[in-house]
Design a protein around this motif. Structure first.
Motif, PDB file in Angstrom:
ATOM      1  N   VAL A   1       0.855  -1.192   0.000  1.00 31.06           N
ATOM      2  CA  VAL A   1       0.000   0.000   0.000  1.00 31.06           C
ATOM      3  C   VAL A   1       0.888   1.238   0.000  1.00 31.06           C
ATOM      4  O   VAL A   1       1.814   1.355   0.799  1.00 31.06           O
ATOM      5  CB  VAL A   1      -0.934   0.032   1.228  1.00 31.06           C
ATOM      6  N   GLN A   2       0.606   2.156  -0.937  1.00 29.27           N
ATOM      7  CA  GLN A   2       1.275   3.454  -0.986  1.00 29.27           C
ATOM      8  C   GLN A   2       0.221   4.521  -0.763  1.00 29.27           C
ATOM      9  O   GLN A   2      -0.813   4.536  -1.436  1.00 29.27           O
ATOM     10  CB  GLN A   2       1.980   3.667  -2.326  1.00 29.27           C
ATOM     11  N   ALA A   3       0.469   5.421   0.190  1.00 30.54           N
ATOM     12  CA  ALA A   3      -0.517   6.431   0.562  1.00 30.54           C
ATOM     13  C   ALA A   3       0.103   7.822   0.501  1.00 30.54           C
ATOM     14  O   ALA A   3       1.265   8.018   0.871  1.00 30.54           O
ATOM     15  CB  ALA A   3      -1.044   6.157   1.978  1.00 30.54           C
TER      16      ALA A   3
ATOM     17  N   GLY B   1      -3.034  20.616  -3.804  1.00 25.51           N
ATOM     18  CA  GLY B   1      -2.397  19.472  -4.428  1.00 25.51           C
ATOM     19  C   GLY B   1      -1.016  19.158  -3.913  1.00 25.51           C
ATOM     20  O   GLY B   1      -0.351  18.242  -4.431  1.00 25.51           O
ATOM     21  N   GLU B   2      -0.556  19.873  -2.907  1.00 26.20           N
ATOM     22  CA  GLU B   2       0.768  19.618  -2.336  1.00 26.20           C
ATOM     23  C   GLU B   2       0.743  18.358  -1.477  1.00 26.20           C
ATOM     24  O   GLU B   2      -0.170  18.156  -0.679  1.00 26.20           O
ATOM     25  CB  GLU B   2       1.193  20.811  -1.483  1.00 26.20           C
ATOM     26  N   VAL B   3       1.746  17.486  -1.660  1.00 22.57           N
ATOM     27  CA  VAL B   3       1.848  16.273  -0.855  1.00 22.57           C
ATOM     28  C   VAL B   3       2.386  16.636   0.527  1.00 22.57           C
ATOM     29  O   VAL B   3       3.519  17.111   0.658  1.00 22.57           O
ATOM     30  CB  VAL B   3       2.758  15.231  -1.529  1.00 22.57           C
ATOM     31  N   LEU B   4       1.583  16.379   1.554  1.00 18.97           N
ATOM     32  CA  LEU B   4       1.978  16.709   2.928  1.00 18.97           C
ATOM     33  C   LEU B   4       2.620  15.519   3.632  1.00 18.97           C
ATOM     34  O   LEU B   4       3.614  15.677   4.340  1.00 18.97           O
ATOM     35  CB  LEU B   4       0.750  17.178   3.720  1.00 18.97           C
ATOM     36  N   TYR B   5       2.033  14.345   3.440  1.00 15.82           N
ATOM     37  CA  TYR B   5       2.531  13.136   4.098  1.00 15.82           C
ATOM     38  C   TYR B   5       2.406  11.975   3.122  1.00 15.82           C
ATOM     39  O   TYR B   5       1.489  11.922   2.305  1.00 15.82           O
ATOM     40  CB  TYR B   5       1.731  12.820   5.375  1.00 15.82           C
ATOM     41  N   GLU B   6       3.342  11.029   3.219  1.00 19.24           N
ATOM     42  CA  GLU B   6       3.254   9.841   2.383  1.00 19.24           C
ATOM     43  C   GLU B   6       3.956   8.672   3.057  1.00 19.24           C
ATOM     44  O   GLU B   6       4.816   8.858   3.927  1.00 19.24           O
ATOM     45  CB  GLU B   6       3.849  10.093   0.999  1.00 19.24           C
ATOM     46  N   SER B   7       3.555   7.467   2.670  1.00 17.77           N
ATOM     47  CA  SER B   7       4.168   6.262   3.225  1.00 17.77           C
ATOM     48  C   SER B   7       3.946   5.111   2.261  1.00 17.77           C
ATOM     49  O   SER B   7       3.062   5.164   1.390  1.00 17.77           O
ATOM     50  CB  SER B   7       3.576   5.910   4.597  1.00 17.77           C
ATOM     51  N   LYS B   8       4.757   4.070   2.435  1.00 18.17           N
ATOM     52  CA  LYS B   8       4.596   2.854   1.643  1.00 18.17           C
ATOM     53  C   LYS B   8       4.943   1.664   2.518  1.00 18.17           C
ATOM     54  O   LYS B   8       5.959   1.668   3.216  1.00 18.17           O
ATOM     55  CB  LYS B   8       5.501   2.872   0.410  1.00 18.17           C
TER      56      LYS B   8
ATOM     57  N   ASN C   1     -11.376  -6.332   7.067  1.00 22.05           N
ATOM     58  CA  ASN C   1     -10.887  -4.999   6.739  1.00 22.05           C
ATOM     59  C   ASN C   1      -9.882  -4.572   7.793  1.00 22.05           C
ATOM     60  O   ASN C   1      -9.840  -5.140   8.886  1.00 22.05           O
ATOM     61  CB  ASN C   1     -12.038  -3.991   6.631  1.00 22.05           C
ATOM     62  N   PHE C   2      -9.068  -3.603   7.455  1.00 23.41           N
ATOM     63  CA  PHE C   2      -8.148  -3.042   8.434  1.00 23.41           C
ATOM     64  C   PHE C   2      -7.908  -1.580   8.114  1.00 23.41           C
ATOM     65  O   PHE C   2      -8.089  -1.136   6.981  1.00 23.41           O
ATOM     66  CB  PHE C   2      -6.837  -3.827   8.490  1.00 23.41           C
ATOM     67  N   SER C   3      -7.528  -0.833   9.120  1.00 27.32           N
ATOM     68  CA  SER C   3      -7.254   0.595   8.952  1.00 27.32           C
ATOM     69  C   SER C   3      -5.762   0.789   8.768  1.00 27.32           C
ATOM     70  O   SER C   3      -4.978   0.587   9.704  1.00 27.32           O
ATOM     71  CB  SER C   3      -7.770   1.383  10.166  1.00 27.32           C
ATOM     72  N   TYR C   4      -5.386   1.179   7.565  1.00 27.29           N
ATOM     73  CA  TYR C   4      -3.977   1.397   7.245  1.00 27.29           C
ATOM     74  C   TYR C   4      -3.567   2.769   7.766  1.00 27.29           C
ATOM     75  O   TYR C   4      -4.141   3.791   7.389  1.00 27.29           O
ATOM     76  CB  TYR C   4      -3.761   1.306   5.737  1.00 27.29           C
ATOM     77  N   PRO C   5      -2.551   2.838   8.645  1.00 23.18           N
ATOM     78  CA  PRO C   5      -2.183   4.123   9.245  1.00 23.18           C
ATOM     79  C   PRO C   5      -1.066   4.829   8.468  1.00 23.18           C
ATOM     80  O   PRO C   5      -0.062   4.231   8.106  1.00 23.18           O
ATOM     81  CB  PRO C   5      -1.686   3.706  10.635  1.00 23.18           C
ATOM     82  N   LEU C   6      -1.263   6.106   8.203  1.00 23.63           N
ATOM     83  CA  LEU C   6      -0.219   6.954   7.645  1.00 23.63           C
ATOM     84  C   LEU C   6       0.205   7.912   8.749  1.00 23.63           C
ATOM     85  O   LEU C   6      -0.562   8.765   9.197  1.00 23.63           O
ATOM     86  CB  LEU C   6      -0.725   7.716   6.426  1.00 23.63           C
TER      87      LEU C   6
END
Length: 348
Positions: free
Chosen positions: A220-222, A229-236, A247-252
């Motif tokens: 998962v890439q978030a 449109g500026e990217v503030l936070y991201e994770s992979k 189901n599960f809650s993917y945390p960023l």
């Protein structure tokens, strides 16, 4: 002072797909599954059974106690679930079952509520399985947890202080299916919201596996973007797994940054088993929600009001100075007026 005691439950997830059997000397009992004829792969030691719709069957687990004291065990059956780390769990979950899960395993498999494995003896634990009458494709997955119950005062000690009492549990996997037809994975994004994980601010994305199959090697890439449109936070994150119909809650993680009220966009890309999914989901954060979460985030420093206290102190000193000056001038003026009046009175 009474001794403080904390129980740490350590679960050995045994006899499950891809998990080798573990021999743990910490246990007071051992577990052996009795594999029936309708086992799909007889080389596997967890239950992977092929059964007809409406069929009933009893399988057995052999428990052995090589100690000189009786062992009390409380078996519990649970459907498989997926935690926030993208790991399948087979024990009790405090989350609501996914709506796509039509047949929770705990409704299909029954066993004894509490058993005693005698000292230096064995106990054969029956598991009665009732397959749903309706035909379905895919698998129903879960497990039975076998944990020794702890006597109330078993861990009392004459020593004072802090201690951690480890508790151990076996989990035996149970997978049921009516056929071996292959089905395609299907993931969906259901919700995006601000929350906390381990007292740290995160943006959660609820991902659903609506199919009766394991989703393996999930990546998962978030990305969180603001209105411009500026990217503030991201994770992979890679190499995750989802349980069937879960189901599960993917945390960023916000990495210590405080939440700010506003409108945002979550862009997610998930890939697994040769398939890929893309989602763009708007979400908002309210001011009161951001303030409440920021206040309890352990990575955000508490506001430093030193400057405010200094400013208030200086203001108080200035006000006191002018008050003293005012009253001194007022007193001096009064004395001057009294002296003039006295001089006028004596002159007349």
């Amino acid at each position: 002072m009474k001794r403080l005691s904390f129980a740490l439950l350590i679960t050995f997830v045994l006899l499950l797909p891809g998990i080798p059997t573990v021999q743990a000397s910490e246990f007071n009992f051992s577990v052996t599954t009795v594999i029936p004829e309708n086992q799909i792969d007889p080389n596997k030691t967890y239950y992977d059974l092929l059964m007809e719709p409406g069929a009933e069957q009893t399988v057995e687990i052999l428990l052995r106690n090589d100690t000189d004291a009786d062992v009390i065990i409380a078996p519990a059956v649970h459907a498989a679930s997926t935690n926030t780390n993208g790991v399948v769990e087979y024990g009790e979950s405090h989350d609501e079952p996914d709506p796509s899960l039509l047949y929770p395993l705990e409704d299909l498999v029954t066993t004894d509520e509490e058993i005693i494995v005698p000292a230096n003896g064995t106990y054969t634990l029956p598991l009665h399985i009732s397959m749903p009458d309706e035909a379905f494709d895919g698998v129903l997955a879960g497990g039975i947890t076998l944990q020794e119950t702890m006597e109330e005062n078993q861990n009392e000690s004459a020593e004072e202080g802090l201690s951690i009492d480890n508790q151990y549990a076996y989990v035996v996997g149970i997978v049921l299916q009516q056929n071996q037809s292959e089905i395609e994975p299907e993931l969906a994004l259901h919700d995006v919201y601000a929350d906390q994980l381990n007292a740290r601010n995160v943006i959660m994305s609820t991902i659903q596996n609506s199919q009766a199959m394991y989703v393996n090697q999930l990546s998962v890439q978030a990305k969180v973007k603001n209105e411009s449109g500026e990217v503030l936070y991201e994770s992979k994150t890679e190499s995750m797994q989802m349980a069937p119909n879960s189901n599960f809650s993917y945390p960023l993680s916000l990495n210590g940054h405080p939440l700010e009220a506003g409108e945002y966009m979550m862009e997610l890309t998930a890939s697994a088993m040769g398939e890929e999914w893309h989602w763009s989901e708007p979400f908002s954060i309210e001011e009161d929600q951001a303030a409440a979460l920021n206040e309890t985030d352990v990575t955000i420093p508490a506001p430093d009001y030193t400057w405010l206290y200094v400013a208030i102190g200086i203001a108080c000193l200035v006000i006191a100075f002018f008050l003293i000056l005012y009253y001194q001038r007022k007193k001096h003026k009064k004395l001057l007026i009294d002296a003039i009046n006295k001089q006028r009175a004596s002159a007349s």
